[in-house]
Design a protein around this motif. Structure first.
Motif, PDB file in Angstrom:
ATOM      1  N   THR A  14       6.320  -7.166 -14.283  1.00  0.00           N
ATOM      2  CA  THR A  14       6.609  -7.483 -15.050  1.00  0.00           C
ATOM      3  C   THR A  14       8.491  -8.430 -14.391  1.00  0.00           C
ATOM      4  N   ARG A  15       8.742  -7.410 -13.340  1.00  0.00           N
ATOM      5  CA  ARG A  15      10.138  -7.851 -12.350  1.00  0.00           C
ATOM      6  C   ARG A  15       9.504  -8.874 -12.223  1.00  0.00           C
ATOM      7  N   GLY A  64      17.231  -6.891 -15.046  1.00  0.00           N
ATOM      8  CA  GLY A  64      17.908  -5.477 -15.294  1.00  0.00           C
ATOM      9  C   GLY A  64      16.925  -4.638 -15.814  1.00  0.00           C
ATOM     10  N   VAL A  65      16.444  -4.946 -17.176  1.00  0.00           N
ATOM     11  CA  VAL A  65      15.984  -3.991 -18.287  1.00  0.00           C
ATOM     12  C   VAL A  65      14.259  -4.268 -17.226  1.00  0.00           C
ATOM     13  N   TRP A  90      20.150   4.740 -16.544  1.00  0.00           N
ATOM     14  CA  TRP A  90      19.349   3.393 -15.715  1.00  0.00           C
ATOM     15  C   TRP A  90      19.965   1.768 -16.722  1.00  0.00           C
ATOM     16  N   GLY A  91      20.430   2.147 -18.317  1.00  0.00           N
ATOM     17  CA  GLY A  91      20.963   1.055 -19.113  1.00  0.00           C
ATOM     18  C   GLY A  91      19.847  -0.024 -19.164  1.00  0.00           C
ATOM     19  N   ARG A  92      18.881   0.326 -19.787  1.00  0.00           N
ATOM     20  CA  ARG A  92      18.141  -0.356 -20.284  1.00  0.00           C
ATOM     21  C   ARG A  92      18.047  -0.506 -21.247  1.00  0.00           C
ATOM     22  N   VAL A  93      19.024   0.095 -22.121  1.00  0.00           N
ATOM     23  CA  VAL A  93      19.496  -0.785 -23.403  1.00  0.00           C
ATOM     24  C   VAL A  93      20.658  -1.464 -23.494  1.00  0.00           C
ATOM     25  N   THR A 107      24.092   1.012 -14.860  1.00  0.00           N
ATOM     26  CA  THR A 107      23.467  -0.055 -15.439  1.00  0.00           C
ATOM     27  C   THR A 107      22.888  -0.864 -14.262  1.00  0.00           C
ATOM     28  N   LEU A 108      21.393  -0.847 -14.568  1.00  0.00           N
ATOM     29  CA  LEU A 108      20.512  -1.082 -13.350  1.00  0.00           C
ATOM     30  C   LEU A 108      20.810  -2.726 -13.295  1.00  0.00           C
ATOM     31  N   GLY A 109      20.110  -3.205 -12.261  1.00  0.00           N
ATOM     32  CA  GLY A 109      19.829  -4.749 -12.329  1.00  0.00           C
ATOM     33  C   GLY A 109      21.422  -6.353 -11.943  1.00  0.00           C
TER      34      GLY A 109
END
Length: 470
Positions: free
Chosen positions: A350-351, A297-298, A137-140, A20-22
């Motif tokens: 976006t980030r 993270g998204v 990467w945990g986007r959802v 999971t990113l972020g």
């Protein structure tokens, strides 16, 4: 692609999807809320106090007020809007959670084709399709985290809307009852002034006083009569305002006049940090920070590739009637990998937007806590000062009434003119009306303090516990 390759891709996707990113969320630090300037006698909240139950208005001991507030909670249209926003937030959370599970679809198709060198033929297909995008990467998961925090913020916004309506109804009701009390005072004063005018006319007829005394008495009497109309108009407007808060037409609300204001209740006191944390607007602001943090993270996940796994199986036949009898079975299984190579800086922008919005929400949360602490200090100071002012006003009223009695006796004895009587009577009238205003101000300040401490937001609520850090 052979079976071992497919198994390898599936295993790798499942393994990577555990990442999971972020940044993991941590509640932002705020100012110290452990000290207040007006905190004498600060004690913990009683376990079963009226504030903890959420029905803070019952502390005023007024059945009409209780009925009005309860009615407003079911018919107010502003509150209905907040409830609709909460339902939308809950649906958005469910929508995002749906991205974690595979999507299953079915299709049936028919086609007919031919040409110069081939005869016409028909083809019928029936397929069952399964598509799944592993949450690399945990986007959802970050999106679900953001929507869940948004749902919690919406729940707090709904509580804040309820509290705002409750406070508005209580404030309007207090003003209406203050106007009722003012009218009762004017009616009593009007009767007293009529007696004074009658006495003055009798003394003028006996040649004891001059015509100017009669004019003075009648002028004073007429002034009170015109003041009554102003109070009646103000009361009509206040009752109409209450009707709007209840969600009914003005003609649908008729409150009988009542000579008296509710007593001043004693609110329970608690630790300042708990008071601030239990406010629904503070909870909502903190949950918005959590949502903004998850969206970072998204945004970061957009830099990494997405994998989609597609599986479909079906049957084919040259006739529809034979589609499911002895068809030709077909299937397909395979992953697809997608990666953006160049986007002109859109992902980076976006980030940066996500980070900036997190900073904005964190600053808004800190400011909400600061504003809450300021409002708490204002309410405590106002209650303390108004309590002292009420005591002084009571002494002033006693002196004014005593002075009026003395001046009236001297006037009957012919020792003073009616001007002194009128002056003494007006001082008494003003003192009585100011005393009513002070009492109404104390009630309104108590209502505000109830709102500042969250209006009885239940401390067992998991959202509040998360903010308080228990």
């Amino acid at each position: 692609m052979n079976n071992s390759a497919v198994i390898f891709v599936l295993s790798a996707a499942l393994l990577v999807s555990a990442c999971t990113l972020g940044p993991d969320y941590q509640r932002p630090d705020t100012i110290d809320t452990s000290q207040l300037r007006h905190q004498d006698g600060w004690q913990p909240v009683p376990e079963r106090s009226w504030a903890a139950s959420g029905s803070w208005w019952q502390a005023f001991g007024d059945e009409t007020l209780v009925s009005l507030i309860e009615q407003s909670q079911s018919a107010n249209q502003t509150l209905a809007q907040a409830e609709a926003r909460y339902r939308a937030a809950e649906a958005q959370w469910r929508l995002t959670r749906g991205e974690l599970v595979p999507e299953v679809g079915a299709s049936v198709s028919a086609s007919r084709g031919g040409g110069n060198d081939r005869s016409n033929s028909s083809q019928y297909d029936a397929r069952l399709q399964i598509g799944w995008a592993p949450d690399l990467w945990g986007r959802v998961r970050r999106s679900i985290e953001a929507d869940q925090a948004g749902l919690q913020a919406s729940a707090a916004d709904l509580a804040a809307a309820r509290l705002a309506i409750q406070v508005a109804v209580a404030d309007s009701y207090i003003r209406l009852r203050a106007l009722d009390r003012q009218q009762a005072i004017l009616r009593d004063t009007l009767a007293a002034f009529e007696r004074s005018a009658t006495l003055t006319r009798n003394q003028y007829g006996a040649g004891i006083v001059s015509r100017s005394d009669v004019i003075q008495a009648e002028t004073q009497l007429q002034s009170v009569r015109t003041d009554m109309y102003d109070l009646q108009a103000a009361r009509a407007r206040e009752q109409n305002a209450l009707a709007a808060l209840l969600g009914v037409a003005p003609v649908g609300l008729a409150l009988a006049e009542q000579d008296g204001l509710p007593a001043i209740p004693t609110l329970p006191r608690s630790l300042p940090a708990v008071l601030i944390a239990r406010r629904p607007d503070v909870v909502a602001a903190e949950r918005q920070v959590a949502a903004a943090n998850a969206r970072i993270g998204v945004a970061q996940a957009a830099w990494l590739p997405d994998v989609t796994l597609d599986l479909w199986g079906g049957v084919q036949s040259g006739s529809f009637s034979g589609l499911f009898d002895a068809p030709a079975r077909v299937w397909s299984l395979g992953p697809s990998l997608a990666q953006t190579i160049f986007d002109g800086g859109r992902r980076e922008a976006t980030r940066d937007i996500a980070v900036a919005r997190y900073d904005e929400q964190a600053a808004f949360y800190r400011q909400t806590v600061i504003d809450g602490l300021r409002e708490l200090e204002d309410a405590l100071a106002t209650l303390q000062i108004l309590s002292e002012k009420a005591d002084q006003q009571a002494e002033l009223l006693d002196l004014a009434e005593e002075n009026e009695r003395v001046v009236n006796n001297r006037y009957r004895a012919g020792q003073v003119s009616f001007l002194e009587v009128a002056t003494a009577q007006n001082i008494t009238l003003s003192a009585r009306r100011v005393a009513v205003d002070i009492h109404a101000e104390r009630l309104a300040a108590t209502v505000q303090l109830a709102a500042i401490i969250g209006g009885g937001w239940d401390l067992d609520d998991p959202v509040v516990r998360r903010v308080v850090g228990e």
